[in-house]
Every structure is written in structure tokens, then in C-alpha cells.
Design an enzyme around this catalytic site. Structure first.
Site, PDB file in Angstrom:
ATOM      1  N   LYS A 186       0.850  -1.188   0.000  1.00 31.17           N
ATOM      2  CA  LYS A 186       0.000   0.000   0.000  1.00 31.17           C
ATOM      3  C   LYS A 186       0.889   1.243   0.000  1.00 31.17           C
ATOM      4  CE  LYS A 186      -1.948   2.141   3.403  1.00 31.17           C
ATOM      5  NZ  LYS A 186      -1.628   3.517   2.925  1.00 31.17           N
ATOM      6  N   PRO A 187       1.071   1.871  -1.166  1.00 31.20           N
ATOM      7  CA  PRO A 187       1.846   3.115  -1.194  1.00 31.20           C
ATOM      8  C   PRO A 187       1.042   4.275  -0.637  1.00 31.20           C
ATOM      9  CG  PRO A 187       1.006   2.625  -3.381  1.00 31.20           C
ATOM     10  CD  PRO A 187       0.607   1.472  -2.499  1.00 31.20           C
ATOM     11  N   ALA A 188       1.735   5.327  -0.232  1.00 25.43           N
ATOM     12  CA  ALA A 188       1.061   6.532   0.271  1.00 25.43           C
ATOM     13  C   ALA A 188       0.213   7.150  -0.826  1.00 25.43           C
ATOM     14  CB  ALA A 188       2.091   7.526   0.779  1.00 25.43           C
ATOM     15  N   GLU A 262       9.587   1.273  10.968  1.00 25.76           N
ATOM     16  CA  GLU A 262      10.572   2.349  10.812  1.00 25.76           C
ATOM     17  C   GLU A 262       9.796   3.640  10.991  1.00 25.76           C
ATOM     18  OE1 GLU A 262      12.381   5.335   9.806  1.00 25.76           O
ATOM     19  OE2 GLU A 262      12.162   4.689   7.724  1.00 25.76           O
ATOM     20  N   CYS A 296      13.155  11.031   7.551  1.00 22.02           N
ATOM     21  CA  CYS A 296      13.281  10.664   8.957  1.00 22.02           C
ATOM     22  C   CYS A 296      14.730  10.704   9.406  1.00 22.02           C
ATOM     23  CB  CYS A 296      12.685   9.278   9.206  1.00 22.02           C
ATOM     24  SG  CYS A 296      13.398   7.990   8.175  1.00 22.02           S
ATOM     25  N   GLU A 393       9.667  16.278  14.805  1.00 22.41           N
ATOM     26  CA  GLU A 393      10.306  16.281  13.490  1.00 22.41           C
ATOM     27  C   GLU A 393       9.878  17.521  12.716  1.00 22.41           C
ATOM     28  OE1 GLU A 393      11.313  12.356  11.226  1.00 22.41           O
ATOM     29  OE2 GLU A 393       9.322  12.134  12.077  1.00 22.41           O
TER      30      GLU A 393
END
Length: 492
Positions: A186-188, A262, A296, A393
Site C-alpha cells: 500500500k503506497p502513500a 521504521e 526521517c 520532526e
């Protein structure tokens, strides 16, 4: 509206607009679609299938049906398929780079770098496929023989983020296939096109039906829930925010799924008084502004010894102020758009909070009027404890500086975060470097280097930055389960 070149239009036509289920490109079961946009202009790039829960089940059905045959496929054959994919992606690097720049926004030069990086996972794991080994030996009592073999975990669900749309797909798909696992990917929804084109390449180089299945969707939770609740699924790999990762792990616990997570980072970049400042500045620019700061692994907190802080600030401010901003396909551009308006608002919020607490903006510090979602390359110094920019972040082109006076203070500041993905250290003192390797609470460290990612190395963090590793020989073991067999003493 941006006028697309003929090359761009032709490339977008090549990208499939459907789901890939059981070896076939198909519309979503409910017939829905959604648009993918160019963040540099806000223009629509392409409309693609919007999967629902029934499509998710169909994808898993296909993966389960293909698992036994794929798991028994000789490792050499699995490796050769990945090698063919490497060769094809490398040959079509310019197409992948242009597509990535259109959907994600990064400068074309960086997209080319990502294509090379992404392809390396295909080559690395094509070689690792034939190096899966177990062991055989006499048990300590001498009463039998111990055999340990490595078995594919089984059907795996891979969720990739938007910021490295090709590399995150290959970093997950390649080790899974090398280990003998079938997958649902499932890609973004913000950047699915690179994955769709890559899976089309896999199809072209001989991927058996059902081994890789792709779900594009704007309804992540609705699609994910039935998969994680299905006992046939055996593995979940996710790259994304810590909050989402925690939620997914809770859902995965019911099925006792193997998980790789991750998650977020808050990388410290330590510059000591004895650092080679020329190299430290180069490393800082790479660690901060690569991928427009949307990584990240991006340096989030620059901790600089007070004796060199003024000079470091001067140099990085000069370099940052000179960085050209614009559409990633334009010559010379170093900073492209952020992925969406939410990302711009987050940068504004963090810089505003830091300034209100006493920080000073040395350059930049503001959003750029559209079209497109841009934020100025920024340097902020004298950042005070408690500032949000030190705790969250940034995911944008903002370099924040805090001073320290001793090694112990630097380590305390560096470790004062719930995250532990990566840290960077610049020092000429070898003993100090070795101390930092042990004292810095991170899963990875760059010692006098500003870019650490490599397909042959284990990528991952500790604490709230996740569990498991991707890349290196460790990466394939995330998709393998050791099986122990005891046999009698053959001489008895």
C-alpha cells in the site's frame, strides 16, 4: 495550471491507473478513484483507483494463493527476477526520476539519486536470495543432530511513506521476494505513481501472478483493518509516523504478526570544537536539506560547540540563503515544494514557536506564496529548551542550532528525546568518535558523514523510532522464520 511537456504527458500515460491484484490491473471494486497532485503547482497529475476493504481482501487472497509456489521457487530464480528488475529500473532511471519529481517535488538531481539508491535494494537482495543459510550440528549432549532452516514468514503487508516513493517500495518488496514471501503493498496516497510504475516493471520482467499486489487508496484504515484482522497475513512492515506505527502494532498484536516499524526521528547533529568545519558544513547541508528536509534521517537538532558556533552559523546561513527554490524540474533548483499545505503549516508553527521562546532567525523563516507548497530555506539559532522544534520532526528545510560547552552536555542534549533513529557526529578525535558510537542512543550514526543510507547496511532505530531493520543481510531476516528440527544420532 502548469503546461506539461510531451515527455511528462507520455510518462504519466505509462503509469497504470488501477489496482494490481493477482497479476491483473483492475479498477477498484467500488469503482472509486482519487487524484494525485503535483505539489509544485497543485495541478492534478493523474486519477487512479481508490481501493476499499473488499479489494484488500482480494489482494490478500491472491498473495495467499501464490505463497506456496513462490516460497518453493528456487532462490536463484527469485534473485534473477530481482536482478532483471534492477537492470530495467536502472535503464529507465530518467523516467522514474522525472515521475518522482512530479509527484513528490524533490529536485530532479535528488530524484536521480533516489532511483540509484532504490535500484541498489533490488541488486543487493537479488544477491542475498541465494545466501539464505541455516546450520547443522551435533547437539551438546551428543544424542542427536540439530538442523536449523530458514522459512519464508508468509504473506506480508507493506505500507510505504510518501517521501521516498520508489526507494521505500524497493526496500520492502525486494527482501520479501528474496526470502520467498508474497506481498500486498500500500503506497502513500500522496505519491503512489512511482510504485505503480515499478510494479509494472516487475510484471514486465516475469513476476508470477499474485506475488506482488498493490492497493492504492485514500482510505488507509478501512483497507488495513481487514488485512490485519485476517489470520492468513503473517507480517506487517510499516514506515511512517510513530503514532500510526503504535496503532498498527496494537492491531497486529491480535494476530501475533511479525512486525517491522521504521518510525519517526529527531536526529541530533553534533559538531565538536575539533571538527573539520569545512566537512561539517558540507555534511550539515546534506543531512538537513536532502529531500527538502523531508526525511526521517534529516538532521533535526544541530548541537554545536560554543567555540565554533559563530563560524558554523555564518557559513550555513550563507549557504542556505543562496539555495534556489522552485519546481524540481527547473535547472539549478535545490529546494522544491513541501508535500502539502499541512507540511508548510507545520514548519511555520515550529519556527514561530521557537522565535517566541527567544530563538533568532538568521535567514528565511516564512512560507512562500503559491502556487505550490513552498517554505523558505531557514536557519534558526539560539533555540531554547522546551521549543517544539527540538521535540518534533521538522520535516522541512529548517536548520535549528543550539550551543553546548562539553561532551557530556552534548550527549545529554542529543539523547533527550523519545526517538532514536540516527545521529551525526563531527570530530577529529577518534576516541571521542568511539565513545559517541556507544553513548549516542540511536540505531545508526554518521561519523564525519552527513548521508548514511546504504542498501548493504541495516537501517532502523531504537526507542520510539521503531523496531526491525531494512537493508543489509539483516533486512532479509525480517522475512524469514528459523525452524529447528531435532534428528536422532545417526550412529546410535
Amino acid at each position: 495550471m502548469t503546461e506539461r511537456s510531451a515527455v511528462e504527458r507520455d510518462l504519466l500515460e505509462q503509469v497504470p491507473d488501477g489496482l494490481f491484484l493477482g497479476g491483473r490491473w483492475t479498477a477498484a471494486g467500488e469503482g472509486g478513484t482519487f487524484a494525485v497532485y503535483d505539489p509544485s503547482s497543485g495541478d492534478e497529475l493523474k486519477s487512479i483507483a481508490d481501493a476499499g476493504p473488499d479489494d484488500a481482501v482480494a489482494a490478500l487472497d491472491a498473495a495467499v494463493a501464490a505463497q506456496a509456489d513462490w516460497g518453493r521457487t528456487p532462490p536463484r530464480q527469485r534473485g534473477e527476477l530481482l536482478r532483471r528488475a534492477f537492470d530495467t529500473v536502472t535503464a529507465r532511471a530518467e523516467e522514474f526520476a522525472l515521475l518522482m519529481t512530479m509527484e513528490m517535488g524533490k529536485p530532479l538531481a535528488e530524484s536521480r539519486g533516489e532511483v540509484a539508491y532504490a535500484a541498489e535494494f533490488l541488486r543487493w537482495f537479488s544477491e542475498e536470495a541465494v545466501r539464505i543459510v541455516g546450520r547443522y550440528g551435533v547437539n551438546p549432549e551428543g544424542t542427536g543432530r540439530t538442523i536449523v532452516s530458514q522459512m519464508p514468514v508468509g504473506p506480508s503487508y507493506l505500507i510505504t511513506p510518501w517521501n521516498f516513493p520508489l526507494a521505500m517500495a524497493t526496500r520492502k518488496i525486494a527482501p520479501a521476494l528474496a526470502a520467498g514471501c508474497t506481498v500486498v503493498v500500500k503506497p502513500a496516497s500522496l505519491t503512489p505513481l512511482s510504485t505503480l510504475l515499478f510494479v509494472k516493471v516487475l510484471e514486465e520482467v516475469g513476476l508470477p501472478a499474485g506475488v506482488v499486489n498493490v492497493l492504492t487508496t485514500t482510505r488507509s484504515s478501512a483497507v488495513t483493518k481487514p488485512l490485519l484482522g485476517d489470520s492468513r497475513l503473517r507480517k506487517l512492515s510499516f514506515t511512517g509516523s510513530t503514532a500510526v506505527g503504535q496503532s498498527l502494532m496494537k492491531q497486529a498484536a491480535d494476530g501475533m504478526l511479525r512486525t517491522s516499524m521504521e518510525l519517526g526521528g529527531n536526529a541530533p547533529f553534533l559538531i565538536f570544537e575539533d571538527a573539520d568545519l569545512d566537512k561539517a558544513v558540507e555534511g550539515a547541508m546534506a543531512a538537513k536539506f536532502r529531500n527538502i528536509g523531508q526525511a526521517c534521517t534529516a538532521a533535526n537538532r544541530f548541537l554545536v560547540h560554543e567555540s565554533v558556533a559563530d563560524e558554523f552559523e555564518r557559513r550555513v546561513t550563507e549557504r542556505t540563503a543562496a539555495m534556489p527554490v522552485g519546481r524540481g524540474t527547473e535547472d539549478g533548483v535545490k529546494i522544491g515544494p513541501l508535500i502539502d499545505e499541512d507540511a508548510v503549516e507545520k514548519a511555520v508553527e515550529l519556527v514561530t514557536d521557537a522565535v517566541e521562546r527567544g530563538a533568532r532567525v538568521l535567514t528565511g523563516g516564512s512560507a512562500i506564496d503559491g502556487p505550490g507548497t513552498y517554505y523558505q530555506p531557514t536557519v534558526v539559532t539560539d533555540v531554547r529548551p522546551g521549543s517544539k522544534i527540538l521535540e518534533e520532526e521538522i520535516f522541512g528545510p529548517v536548520l535549528s542550532i543550539t550551543r553546548f560547552s562539553s561532551e557530556d552536555e552534548a550527549i545529554r542534549l542529543a539523547n533527550s528525546t523519545e526517538y532514536g533513529l540516527v545521529g551525526y557526529v563531527y570530530t577529529r578525535d577518534l576516541a571521542r568518535g568511539q565513545r559517541l558510537m556507544e553513548r549516542l542512543e540511536t540505531g545508526m550514526m554518521g561519523l564525519n558523514v552527513g548521508v548514511i543510507s546504504n542498501a548493504s547496511a541495516p537501517f532502523g532505530g531504537i526507542k520510539m523510532s521503531g523496531i526491525g531493520r531494512e537493508g543489509g543481510f539483516e533486512g532479509i531476516h525480517e522475512y524469514l522464520s528459523p525452524k529447528y528440527t531435532m534428528t536422532p544420532d545417526p550412529f546410535a
